[in-house]
Design a protein around this motif. Structure first.
Motif, PDB file in Angstrom:
ATOM      1  N   LEU B  95     -37.306   4.005  -7.280  1.00 24.48           N
ATOM      2  CA  LEU B  95     -36.486   2.967  -6.646  1.00 24.48           C
ATOM      3  C   LEU B  95     -35.078   2.923  -7.258  1.00 24.48           C
ATOM      4  O   LEU B  95     -34.093   2.735  -6.541  1.00 24.48           O
ATOM      5  CB  LEU B  95     -37.162   1.598  -6.776  1.00 24.48           C
ATOM      6  N   GLY B  96     -34.995   3.112  -8.562  1.00 25.93           N
ATOM      7  CA  GLY B  96     -33.680   3.129  -9.214  1.00 25.93           C
ATOM      8  C   GLY B  96     -32.830   4.274  -8.698  1.00 25.93           C
ATOM      9  O   GLY B  96     -31.652   4.103  -8.385  1.00 25.93           O
ATOM     10  N   MET B 329     -36.165   3.486   4.039  1.00 21.40           N
ATOM     11  CA  MET B 329     -34.903   3.292   4.765  1.00 21.40           C
ATOM     12  C   MET B 329     -34.418   1.847   4.663  1.00 21.40           C
ATOM     13  O   MET B 329     -33.219   1.601   4.526  1.00 21.40           O
ATOM     14  CB  MET B 329     -35.061   3.690   6.246  1.00 21.40           C
ATOM     15  N   LEU B 330     -35.343   0.889   4.748  1.00 24.17           N
ATOM     16  CA  LEU B 330     -34.946  -0.516   4.636  1.00 24.17           C
ATOM     17  C   LEU B 330     -34.316  -0.792   3.273  1.00 24.17           C
ATOM     18  O   LEU B 330     -33.309  -1.497   3.159  1.00 24.17           O
ATOM     19  CB  LEU B 330     -36.157  -1.445   4.855  1.00 24.17           C
ATOM     20  N   TYR B 331     -34.910  -0.210   2.262  1.00 26.40           N
ATOM     21  CA  TYR B 331     -34.369  -0.355   0.914  1.00 26.40           C
ATOM     22  C   TYR B 331     -32.952   0.245   0.859  1.00 26.40           C
ATOM     23  O   TYR B 331     -32.025  -0.354   0.312  1.00 26.40           O
ATOM     24  CB  TYR B 331     -35.306   0.348  -0.073  1.00 26.40           C
ATOM     25  N   ILE B 352     -28.355   4.364 -11.737  1.00 25.30           N
ATOM     26  CA  ILE B 352     -29.026   5.672 -11.743  1.00 25.30           C
ATOM     27  C   ILE B 352     -28.892   6.361 -13.102  1.00 25.30           C
ATOM     28  O   ILE B 352     -29.813   7.028 -13.559  1.00 25.30           O
ATOM     29  CB  ILE B 352     -28.544   6.608 -10.613  1.00 25.30           C
ATOM     30  N   ALA B 353     -27.737   6.165 -13.751  1.00 29.96           N
ATOM     31  CA  ALA B 353     -27.568   6.787 -15.077  1.00 29.96           C
ATOM     32  C   ALA B 353     -28.583   6.188 -16.065  1.00 29.96           C
ATOM     33  O   ALA B 353     -29.209   6.908 -16.846  1.00 29.96           O
ATOM     34  CB  ALA B 353     -26.141   6.586 -15.574  1.00 29.96           C
ATOM     35  N   ALA B 354     -28.770   4.862 -15.998  1.00 29.27           N
ATOM     36  CA  ALA B 354     -29.721   4.209 -16.916  1.00 29.27           C
ATOM     37  C   ALA B 354     -31.156   4.624 -16.597  1.00 29.27           C
ATOM     38  O   ALA B 354     -31.960   4.872 -17.515  1.00 29.27           O
ATOM     39  CB  ALA B 354     -29.576   2.692 -16.805  1.00 29.27           C
ATOM     40  N   PHE B 423     -30.617  -5.591 -12.282  1.00 31.96           N
ATOM     41  CA  PHE B 423     -31.327  -4.855 -11.229  1.00 31.96           C
ATOM     42  C   PHE B 423     -32.490  -4.067 -11.831  1.00 31.96           C
ATOM     43  O   PHE B 423     -33.621  -4.123 -11.334  1.00 31.96           O
ATOM     44  CB  PHE B 423     -30.352  -3.910 -10.519  1.00 31.96           C
ATOM     45  N   ILE B 424     -32.218  -3.363 -12.917  1.00 32.31           N
ATOM     46  CA  ILE B 424     -33.275  -2.552 -13.550  1.00 32.31           C
ATOM     47  C   ILE B 424     -34.367  -3.456 -14.130  1.00 32.31           C
ATOM     48  O   ILE B 424     -35.564  -3.176 -13.969  1.00 32.31           O
ATOM     49  CB  ILE B 424     -32.684  -1.621 -14.621  1.00 32.31           C
TER      50      ILE B 424
END
Lengths: 119, 461
Positions: B95-96, B329-331, B352-354, B423-424
């Protein structure tokens, strides 16, 4: 440990289940492949030929050049063809090994998901 | 051992690994990382990120040589730390990583609209999203020779325009070795890591290759190709574009399209459209593969009873997991909408880096753990030096990951950093609650259904 005859019997049933399922036949209508199954505990090899979604033959030897190779213990393969185990669970545990494209691996799993949705 | 009719070779492994990592958002990352350095030394940060990725890649390679399967990451973690940890970590990871798609589609559509200013960029985003969904629904994957042609053309194109850029400035690069403060350099390296996102997905090709040993080799070559190309292109962009232009692309009121500005500056109208085409190809290959891999991951999890079974429903005509695709796709629509509404793109790069740091640390831990729990299992590739390099990976990515989420940043980047952190954390909390509160009951229900069914096998097992 399952014998070669037992696996062939399971394959025959699998063929019947697949070929009589109209939804599956429609879904797999563009899928023509040669599949090899290898029981690594007994060394037995089997070939399944699929033409436009229909399983046209099962053989108790490795025939032709395969598009997909599936390896597992003979018991696991036999139970899988009878629909008594969930192949994805076996695959994710590393108990079934598959060589082939992701597309083909997905198609093979789709077969069992359609004919045995409760497993 | 019988060979497959169609098997993938080294060339395609390299093109797939490198092609999946190369995305349009990467160009913005280069400008962002350069803003943390005092000189024009982005190449040093990128090279460092590339070397670190090679170290992480070697951990993936060792595990892949033990369990050569597309089920890869989940299986590695499960073997080392159990199923619950595997579901939580791989869920946060997938998901990240998908968050990048929000930034990617936003940047791509803004770039295209420079070539077609009369059309609203949102329309491009919608059309691109529909095309991607259709390709996924039909199970159309850019692969094999097509993937090779697209990927190598993109890399050749990027290297060519970089060299041409250097030629236009008479190869005069200002302060190419000046990096400034250590804090700034570490942050630059952290941002540079986002350019290597998803190179590890090449392990999903383990079951398609002629020889599984070409996976580690291909992974390393892909990282080398990416590092060289990125270093050249980032240096060219930051040398050719003015400081004002570089600052403008990073502002919320600016547009995140440094590659378009660069193409236009070098080659005028032709350069503009060349960069649009290259960005389109980069996005198409990376996002298409990303969406397909993610939706199939959800499908496999549903088939494994780790997610609700309805997510394993298949399309009647194409045998593709359409429910999982809709969910993915919804995500993606949600994160893309976030990009269009807020213009906060850096937070997605930081996410994404984390997440990449997290997965590299976990994979290194898996290598160490499995060295002790499964010492005799065959490894075609084994990292030399015992556990030294996996420990280095853990330390280095631990520091970088900490910097991404907690380190000092420019004042204008603080909010992005907070968004990324929460977020994470949110993903992690959701995954933990799901695994401990929802999963056991759901599994029990499915188990009862399966056990109620009489085994079909006619002999006693």
């Amino acid at each position: 440990m399952a014998t070669s005859d037992e696996i062939m019997e399971a394959l025959a049933d699998f063929k019947e289940q697949c070929n009589s399922n109209k939804r599956l036949r429609r879904m797999q209508r563009d899928w023509t492949k040669v599949l090899h199954y290898v029981a690594f505990d007994t060394g037995d090899k089997f070939t399944m030929t699929v033409k436009e979604g229909e399983i046209i033959s099962n053989e108790s030897s490795a025939a032709g050049t395969p598009d997909v190779i599936i390896e597992g213990e003979s018991e696991t393969l036999c139970n899988m063809f009878w629909g008594d185990i969930n192949p994805t669970q076996m695959y994710l545990k590393g108990e079934i090994k598959v060589k082939g494209t992701q597309e083909d691996i997905m198609r093979i799993d789709a077969i069992t998901a359609i004919i045995w949705p409760e497993v | 051992m019988t060979e497959l009719r169609r098997a993938v070779g080294l060339r395609t492994v390299v093109s797939t690994g490198a092609g999946m990592a190369l995305a349009t958002v990467t160009y913005l990352s280069f400008i962002e990382l350069a803003s943390y350095l005092t000189g024009n030394s982005s190449w040093i940060a990128i090279l460092t990120a590339g070397i670190m990725a090679v170290l992480a890649g070697s951990c993936f390679a060792e595990l892949n040589s033990m369990f050569p399967t597309a089920a890869g990451i989940k299986l590695f973690i499960e073997k080392a730390f159990g199923e619950k940890a595997a579901i939580i970590i791989s869920g946060v990871y997938v998901l990240g990583q998908l968050s990048i798609i929000g930034a990617e589609i936003y940047i791509l559509s803004q770039g295209i609209s420079q070539g077609f200013p009369q059309i609203n960029p949102l329309l491009f985003a919608v059309v691109f999203g529909i095309i991607l969904f259709y390709l996924n629904l039909r199970g159309i994957k850019i692969a094999g020779t097509t993937q090779d042609i697209i990927a190598y053309s993109m890399f050749f194109g990027l290297i060519a325009v970089s060299v041409y850029g250097f030629y236009r400035i008479d190869f005069h690069i200002i302060n190419p070795f000046e990096i400034g403060s250590l804090d700034g350099f570490i942050q630059a390296v952290a941002i540079g890591m986002s350019g290597f996102i998803a190179f590890e997905w090449v392990i999903t090709m383990s079951e398609e290759v002629t020889d599984v040993k070409i996976i580690p080799k291909g992974m390393m070559l892909a990282l080398g190709l990416l590092t060289v190309t990125y270093a050249l292109f980032s240096m060219a962009m930051t040398s050719v574009l003015s400081k004002e232009e570089l600052a403008w692309v990073l502002k919320p009121e600016g547009l995140p399209i440094p590659h378009i500005l660069y193409g236009k500056r070098l080659l005028g109208g032709f350069g503009l459209y060349l960069m649009i085409v290259m960005a389109l190809l980069a996005s198409l290959t990376s996002i298409n593969a990303g969406l397909m891999t993610s939706s199939r991951f959800l499908y496999a999890m549903a088939r494994d009873w780790s997610l609700p079974k309805f997510m394993a429903r298949l399309h009647s005509d194409y045998a593709t997991p359409w429910v999982a695709m809709v969910v993915v796709m919804l995500y993606c629509v949600a994160v893309t909408a976030f990009g269009f509404i807020t213009h906060y793109i850096l937070c997605m790069i930081l996410i994404i880096a984390a997440v990449e740091c997290m997965i590299y640390i976990v994979i290194a831990l898996c290598v160490i753990r499995l060295r002790y729990t499964e010492p005799d299992r065959k490894r075609d590739f084994k990292i030399k030096g015992g556990i030294f390099f996996p420990v280095i990976v853990i330390i280095v990515y631990g520091i970088v990951g900490g910097f991404i989420l907690f380190g000092p940043v420019k004042p204008q980047d603080v909010l992005d950093q907070r968004i990324a952190l929460f977020f994470i954390l949110g993903l992690l909390v959701l995954a933990i609650v799901y695994v401990f509160a929802v999963l056991p009951g759901m599994r029990e229900k499915y188990r009862k259904i399966a056990e109620a069914r009489t085994p079909r096998r006619r002999r006693k097992g």
